[in-house]
Design a protein around this motif. Sequence first.
Motif, PDB file in Angstrom:
ATOM      1  N   CYS B  17      56.633  45.828  21.826  1.00 49.80           N
ATOM      2  CA  CYS B  17      57.029  46.686  22.878  1.00 49.80           C
ATOM      3  C   CYS B  17      58.218  46.166  23.890  1.00 49.80           C
ATOM      4  N   LYS B  18      57.828  44.973  23.931  1.00 49.84           N
ATOM      5  CA  LYS B  18      58.783  44.317  25.093  1.00 49.84           C
ATOM      6  C   LYS B  18      60.249  44.630  24.568  1.00 49.84           C
ATOM      7  N   ILE B  19      60.696  44.148  23.281  1.00 48.29           N
ATOM      8  CA  ILE B  19      62.034  44.284  22.877  1.00 48.29           C
ATOM      9  C   ILE B  19      62.313  45.707  22.559  1.00 48.29           C
ATOM     10  N   LEU B  20      61.567  46.663  22.348  1.00 49.64           N
ATOM     11  CA  LEU B  20      61.816  48.131  22.163  1.00 49.64           C
ATOM     12  C   LEU B  20      61.747  48.771  23.294  1.00 49.64           C
ATOM     13  N   ARG B  21      61.263  48.100  24.472  1.00 51.81           N
ATOM     14  CA  ARG B  21      61.134  48.656  25.718  1.00 51.81           C
ATOM     15  C   ARG B  21      60.320  49.793  25.905  1.00 51.81           C
ATOM     16  N   ARG B  22      59.297  49.743  25.277  1.00 50.27           N
ATOM     17  CA  ARG B  22      58.466  50.847  25.448  1.00 50.27           C
ATOM     18  C   ARG B  22      57.096  50.432  26.078  1.00 50.27           C
ATOM     19  N   ARG B  23      56.176  51.369  26.598  1.00 45.55           N
ATOM     20  CA  ARG B  23      54.944  51.049  27.077  1.00 45.55           C
ATOM     21  C   ARG B  23      53.991  50.794  25.855  1.00 45.55           C
ATOM     22  N   CYS B  24      53.359  49.645  25.977  1.00 45.77           N
ATOM     23  CA  CYS B  24      52.326  49.301  24.782  1.00 45.77           C
ATOM     24  C   CYS B  24      50.894  49.723  25.178  1.00 45.77           C
ATOM     25  N   SER B  25      50.583  50.909  24.322  1.00 49.52           N
ATOM     26  CA  SER B  25      48.995  51.264  24.615  1.00 49.52           C
ATOM     27  C   SER B  25      48.134  50.505  23.843  1.00 49.52           C
ATOM     28  N   ASP B  26      46.895  50.730  24.040  1.00 43.13           N
ATOM     29  CA  ASP B  26      45.704  50.106  23.374  1.00 43.13           C
ATOM     30  C   ASP B  26      45.949  50.351  21.762  1.00 43.13           C
ATOM     31  N   LYS B  27      46.479  51.550  21.511  1.00 40.91           N
ATOM     32  CA  LYS B  27      46.483  51.814  20.061  1.00 40.91           C
ATOM     33  C   LYS B  27      47.881  51.302  19.323  1.00 40.91           C
ATOM     34  N   CYS B  28      48.664  50.497  20.047  1.00 41.04           N
ATOM     35  CA  CYS B  28      49.864  49.920  19.347  1.00 41.04           C
ATOM     36  C   CYS B  28      49.695  49.469  17.944  1.00 41.04           C
ATOM     37  N   ALA B  29      50.337  49.885  16.926  1.00 40.04           N
ATOM     38  CA  ALA B  29      50.132  49.232  15.695  1.00 40.04           C
ATOM     39  C   ALA B  29      50.701  47.725  15.702  1.00 40.04           C
ATOM     40  N   LEU B  30      51.568  47.275  16.389  1.00 40.77           N
ATOM     41  CA  LEU B  30      52.256  46.281  16.298  1.00 40.77           C
ATOM     42  C   LEU B  30      51.638  45.053  17.023  1.00 40.77           C
ATOM     43  N   ALA B  31      50.996  45.480  18.229  1.00 44.35           N
ATOM     44  CA  ALA B  31      50.346  44.403  19.028  1.00 44.35           C
ATOM     45  C   ALA B  31      49.547  43.460  18.355  1.00 44.35           C
ATOM     46  N   PRO B  32      48.499  43.845  17.551  1.00 41.67           N
ATOM     47  CA  PRO B  32      47.726  42.791  16.935  1.00 41.67           C
ATOM     48  C   PRO B  32      48.749  41.771  16.187  1.00 41.67           C
ATOM     49  N   TYR B  33      49.559  41.984  15.650  1.00 44.11           N
ATOM     50  CA  TYR B  33      50.436  41.040  14.848  1.00 44.11           C
ATOM     51  C   TYR B  33      51.653  40.283  15.773  1.00 44.11           C
ATOM     52  N   PHE B  34      51.985  40.800  16.604  1.00 42.41           N
ATOM     53  CA  PHE B  34      53.221  40.331  17.429  1.00 42.41           C
ATOM     54  C   PHE B  34      52.680  40.500  18.990  1.00 42.41           C
ATOM     55  N   PRO B  35      51.830  39.339  19.417  1.00 44.36           N
ATOM     56  CA  PRO B  35      51.464  39.199  20.959  1.00 44.36           C
ATOM     57  C   PRO B  35      52.663  38.959  21.671  1.00 44.36           C
ATOM     58  N   PRO B  36      52.473  38.918  22.869  1.00 45.35           N
ATOM     59  CA  PRO B  36      53.513  38.816  23.767  1.00 45.35           C
ATOM     60  C   PRO B  36      54.147  37.465  23.803  1.00 45.35           C
ATOM     61  N   THR B  37      53.874  36.427  23.245  1.00 41.78           N
ATOM     62  CA  THR B  37      54.513  35.276  23.247  1.00 41.78           C
ATOM     63  C   THR B  37      55.380  35.051  21.982  1.00 41.78           C
ATOM     64  N   GLU B  38      55.320  36.039  20.976  1.00 46.76           N
ATOM     65  CA  GLU B  38      55.868  35.908  19.572  1.00 46.76           C
ATOM     66  C   GLU B  38      57.119  36.969  19.541  1.00 46.76           C
ATOM     67  N   ILE B  39      57.996  36.643  20.734  1.00 45.17           N
ATOM     68  CA  ILE B  39      59.184  37.646  20.981  1.00 45.17           C
ATOM     69  C   ILE B  39      60.230  37.355  19.594  1.00 45.17           C
ATOM     70  N   LEU B  40      60.397  36.248  19.175  1.00 44.75           N
ATOM     71  CA  LEU B  40      61.290  35.907  18.143  1.00 44.75           C
ATOM     72  C   LEU B  40      60.736  36.342  16.842  1.00 44.75           C
ATOM     73  N   LYS B  41      59.428  36.250  16.692  1.00 46.29           N
ATOM     74  CA  LYS B  41      58.926  36.574  15.409  1.00 46.29           C
ATOM     75  C   LYS B  41      59.278  38.213  15.045  1.00 46.29           C
ATOM     76  N   PHE B  42      59.041  38.933  16.032  1.00 48.42           N
ATOM     77  CA  PHE B  42      59.315  40.090  16.071  1.00 48.42           C
ATOM     78  C   PHE B  42      60.755  40.571  15.919  1.00 48.42           C
ATOM     79  N   SER B  43      61.535  40.015  16.698  1.00 47.39           N
ATOM     80  CA  SER B  43      62.992  39.991  16.942  1.00 47.39           C
ATOM     81  C   SER B  43      63.732  39.845  15.583  1.00 47.39           C
ATOM     82  N   VAL B  44      63.220  38.944  14.635  1.00 48.91           N
ATOM     83  CA  VAL B  44      63.648  38.683  13.430  1.00 48.91           C
ATOM     84  C   VAL B  44      63.461  39.820  12.171  1.00 48.91           C
ATOM     85  N   ALA B  45      61.941  40.082  12.397  1.00 51.53           N
ATOM     86  CA  ALA B  45      61.516  41.100  11.569  1.00 51.53           C
ATOM     87  C   ALA B  45      62.228  42.358  11.864  1.00 51.53           C
TER      88      ALA B  45
END
Lengths: 170, 170
Positions: B17-45
């Motif tokens: 959500c940080k990279i996509l610049r959107r609000r991160c809701s409790d139901k965010c499907a990606l949040a469990p796998y890309f925590p706030p510190t894993e910016i590079l991990k999500f960016s690459v995928a």
Amino acid sequence: MEANNTTSSLHSPCAACKILRRRCSDKCALAPYFPPTEILKFSVAHRVFGASNIIKFLQEIPESQRADAVSSLVYEANTRLRDPVYGSAGIIFQLQKQVSEMQSQLARAKAELAAVQAQHENLAAIVCMKAWSLPNDSEEYSPYIFQGDHSSSVNDYCQASNMWEDSLWT
Amino acid sequence: MEANNTTSSLHSPCAACKILRRRCSDKCALAPYFPPTEILKFSVAHRVFGASNIIKFLQEIPESQRADAVSSLVYEANTRLRDPVYGSAGIIFQLQKQVSEMQSQLARAKAELAAVQAQHENLAAIVCMKAWSLPNDSEEYSPYIFQGDHSSSVNDYCQASNMWEDSLWT
């Protein structure tokens, strides 16, 4: 309209443009790699990477390597669809495991070979030492002469051993 | 507004959500796998598969396997960025080649081992046949007694051979 009709009759849209339902121009970046008959090939790559990502990947590499890149993308996409959890990474991990197991097998085979070779050389050396210690006229018991079902003789081993020892001094 | 402020102060948006610049809701499907510190991990995928494809992949598999799926997607994305032409497929082809070469090496080692073993058994059989043909009182030349630097003796081989032959009849 007439020109468009002529173009469309001459050129079928590529597989990508067919699936994306867009007009396939002469400058279509995907047409060279997804000809009209390759619907499934593009469909698979599109489902996994998306058309815009495929175009972006191709634009980032030299034209001479783009066909290979498309092949590898289609391969990876097929693998991901077959195994949605592990994809190509799953194949890589399995192959790495297989390589590791084969390295162990190879190391064991080499160790076993070295052990049997040492055992064989040891026995050959003992036999040759004994052969040299026998009197020359003791033909009856001479280990140089063997008869029976066995094709090789101790003589072979002793001669080979002599040749090897000689080669150290020449 | 106050509720929103409270939520954002309690939960940092996930890396996606940080990279996509959107609000991160409790139901965010990606949040469990890309925590706030894993910016590079999500960016690459995200660069290789796109966020919508990643979400689609995750929704198609059981929740218990999603973490593994994210790991394999990130692995493949990293591989594609390192080798834009061949990606993971390149690693698979290299590993398949390595497995094939090791299979040949293993087959050669096994053939060599079988040959040395046969040669060794042949020599041992010749020596034992000779040993049995010697008179019992011929201690001086008996192949059962060897002295010198070699630790093993023909006796060992002949006894081993006898045991093996006996076992055929018991």
